[in-house]
Scaffold this active site. Structure first.
Site, PDB file in Angstrom:
ATOM      1  N   ARG A 128      51.893  58.136  20.918  1.00 30.95           N
ATOM      2  CA  ARG A 128      52.446  58.343  19.577  1.00 30.95           C
ATOM      3  C   ARG A 128      53.503  59.453  19.621  1.00 30.95           C
ATOM      4  O   ARG A 128      53.261  60.593  19.218  1.00 30.95           O
ATOM      5  CB  ARG A 128      51.333  58.634  18.585  1.00 30.95           C
ATOM      6  CG  ARG A 128      50.527  57.365  18.299  1.00 30.95           C
ATOM      7  CD  ARG A 128      49.696  57.454  17.052  1.00 30.95           C
ATOM      8  NE  ARG A 128      49.403  56.107  16.557  1.00 30.95           N
ATOM      9  CZ  ARG A 128      48.592  55.861  15.539  1.00 30.95           C
ATOM     10  NH1 ARG A 128      48.011  56.848  14.900  1.00 30.95           N
ATOM     11  NH2 ARG A 128      48.382  54.622  15.137  1.00 30.95           N
ATOM     12  N   GLN A 133      57.714  54.830  18.182  1.00 33.14           N
ATOM     13  CA  GLN A 133      57.194  54.349  16.905  1.00 33.14           C
ATOM     14  C   GLN A 133      57.447  52.863  16.695  1.00 33.14           C
ATOM     15  O   GLN A 133      56.610  52.157  16.135  1.00 33.14           O
ATOM     16  CB  GLN A 133      57.813  55.149  15.754  1.00 33.14           C
ATOM     17  CG  GLN A 133      57.267  56.561  15.634  1.00 33.14           C
ATOM     18  CD  GLN A 133      57.890  57.330  14.487  1.00 33.14           C
ATOM     19  OE1 GLN A 133      58.940  56.946  13.969  1.00 33.14           O
ATOM     20  NE2 GLN A 133      57.272  58.421  14.082  1.00 33.14           N
ATOM     21  N   ASP A 136      54.692  50.678  18.317  1.00 31.28           N
ATOM     22  CA  ASP A 136      53.306  50.984  17.975  1.00 31.28           C
ATOM     23  C   ASP A 136      52.618  49.793  17.304  1.00 31.28           C
ATOM     24  O   ASP A 136      52.709  49.599  16.098  1.00 31.28           O
ATOM     25  CB  ASP A 136      53.286  52.212  17.054  1.00 31.28           C
ATOM     26  CG  ASP A 136      51.879  52.759  16.822  1.00 31.28           C
ATOM     27  OD1 ASP A 136      50.904  52.039  17.131  1.00 31.28           O
ATOM     28  OD2 ASP A 136      51.765  53.895  16.336  1.00 31.28           O
ATOM     29  N   SER A 139      49.928  50.564  14.532  1.00 31.91           N
ATOM     30  CA  SER A 139      50.469  50.864  13.207  1.00 31.91           C
ATOM     31  C   SER A 139      50.951  49.605  12.502  1.00 31.91           C
ATOM     32  O   SER A 139      50.659  49.391  11.318  1.00 31.91           O
ATOM     33  CB  SER A 139      51.615  51.870  13.317  1.00 31.91           C
ATOM     34  OG  SER A 139      51.128  53.141  13.707  1.00 31.91           O
ATOM     35  N   TYR A 234      45.349  60.916  15.927  1.00 31.38           N
ATOM     36  CA  TYR A 234      44.130  60.202  15.570  1.00 31.38           C
ATOM     37  C   TYR A 234      43.073  61.186  15.075  1.00 31.38           C
ATOM     38  O   TYR A 234      43.117  62.380  15.367  1.00 31.38           O
ATOM     39  CB  TYR A 234      43.570  59.448  16.790  1.00 31.38           C
ATOM     40  CG  TYR A 234      44.442  58.338  17.297  1.00 31.38           C
ATOM     41  CD1 TYR A 234      44.462  57.106  16.657  1.00 31.38           C
ATOM     42  CD2 TYR A 234      45.241  58.507  18.420  1.00 31.38           C
ATOM     43  CE1 TYR A 234      45.257  56.069  17.124  1.00 31.38           C
ATOM     44  CE2 TYR A 234      46.041  57.477  18.895  1.00 31.38           C
ATOM     45  CZ  TYR A 234      46.039  56.267  18.247  1.00 31.38           C
ATOM     46  OH  TYR A 234      46.838  55.245  18.717  1.00 31.38           O
TER      47      TYR A 234
END
Length: 384
Positions: A128, A133, A136, A139, A234
């Site tokens: 992360r 991004q 990901d 996500s 997290y």
């Protein structure tokens, strides 16, 4: 370079690892793309759309995989022990497998990738960091799961969500409580708010308070010096003392809620129990819970994977499996873009060859096997 897109064969899986849009982009970079016949149908992508994007259609998985240099999948390869066909056996030595592979839960299968000479990359381990991004997958898929969780709740909830003022009287708005404010939780808050519910949320990470309030919801949290911030953003597991205080706070709040959505997950570990039998017994008849962690053991004691359970006091607990797959078309499109963003920087723009840069922290973070060996720190001796 040949890129193969096989059909996903696991139960409850409707997604596909490439969209016609990403196929077109791969072809534009000089790659040859082979899509198994019917691979995209459950995601509303026809074979003709893939052909129009420049792909070749293979008649079955064996034909798609036999000469592939890169295999893109949504879920880990099916094994014969799981009802086969054994997909790994169809892949050639030296090929690269890119997928969500659940490596910590399937270490024996990771060892099999190494033994077969397949270089495997687990997309759920993308670090992360800001430049990753767009890669990901957790996500992109959790965002859709949070949205769908609210819709699933409204399906089972026997009342309306927003306040309604009618000639016959006023209907009070529903009260929704979101437990766990990651990507899924934030989207659940936003969706419940759009539908007119009064929304509250809780998380062990104090840093999420501002995000919750920016969406128009109220933040509820145990006052403590203990922080729930884990690595990579997290949540980490909390102390027994904190869990006790949290349970007491949640217990009182749950009694007043109509809809509760739990999203708490700890990477590589069983999901923490947030709602106990005692709490369920005190909830209002007709209230609804959605357990998005049901496949990882569940946040709710009585949730069951793939089922909608009703308690003795009339509380419904929803435990749908693979929630992103319930929005297969959009989930596939977003996942496919994640894969393209991961792979495209590694494609040589001059000759279209794959040049995986193992000095890159993204590749090091996802790489499970290389040159016939298991190499990821979490899986080698001394990992945890």
């Amino acid at each position: 370079m040949k890129i193969a897109i096989p059909m996903e064969r696991r139960e409850h899986e409707k997604r596909v690892a490439a969209s016609p849009d990403t196929v077109k982009k791969f072809v534009g970079l000089g790659a040859e793309v082979i899509v198994e016949k019917g691979a995209g149908l459950r995601s509303s992508f026809s074979d003709q759309e893939y052909i129009d994007a420049g792909a070749t259609i293979a008649g079955d998985a064996a034909a798609a995989l036999k000469d592939a240099d890169v295999i893109l999948k949504v879920q880990r390869p099916l094994t014969e022990a799981e009802g086969g066909p054994g997909e790994l056996a169809l892949m050639k030595k030296g090929s690269t497998l890119i997928s969500t592979l659940a490596p910590l839960q399937n270490k024996e299968q990771v060892a099999a990738y190494a033994a077969a000479g397949v270089e495997a990359h687990a997309m759920e381990l993308v670090p992360r960091i800001s430049r990753a991004q767009s890669m990901d997958v957790l996500s992109s898929q959790s965002n859709l799961a949070g949205y769908k969780a609210v819709l699933d709740a409204t399906t089972e909830y026997g009342k309306v969500m927003p306040m309604m003022m009618t000639a016959a009287g006023t209907v009070a708005p529903a009260k929704a409580f979101i437990m766990g404010v990651g990507v899924a939780g934030l989207q659940a808050i936003a969706t419940a708010r759009r539908l007119g519910a009064i929304v509250t949320a809780t998380d062990v990470r104090a840093a999420t308070k501002e995000q919750v309030e920016s969406l128009g919801a109220k933040f509820i949290m145990v006052e403590s010096d203990e922080t729930g911030e884990g690595e990579g953003g997290y949540a980490k597991e909390m102390s027994d003392e904190y869990k006790k205080k949290q349970a007491e706070l949640v217990f009182e709040h749950l009694k007043k809620q109509d809809i509760v959505i739990t999203t708490a997950l700890i990477p590589g570990r069983e999901a923490p129990v947030l709602i106990t039998d005692e709490m369920l017994a005190q909830m209002k008849p007709g209230s609804v819970l959605v357990d998005l962690a049901v496949e990882a053991g569940g946040n709710v004691t009585q949730s069951k994977p793939g089922e909608v359970v009703e308690t003795e006091n009339g509380v419904k607990i929803i435990g749908h499996i693979n929630v992103p797959s319930r929005l297969a078309s959009d989930a596939s499109s977003l996942y496919a873009k994640n894969l393209f963003n991961f792979l495209s920087p590694m494609i040589n723009k001059e000759n279209g060859a794959l040049e995986m840069n193992w000095d890159d922290e993204i590749i090091q973070g996802t790489g499970l096997t290389r040159d016939g060996k298991v190499v990821h720190p979490l899986l080698t001796e001394g990992g945890n």
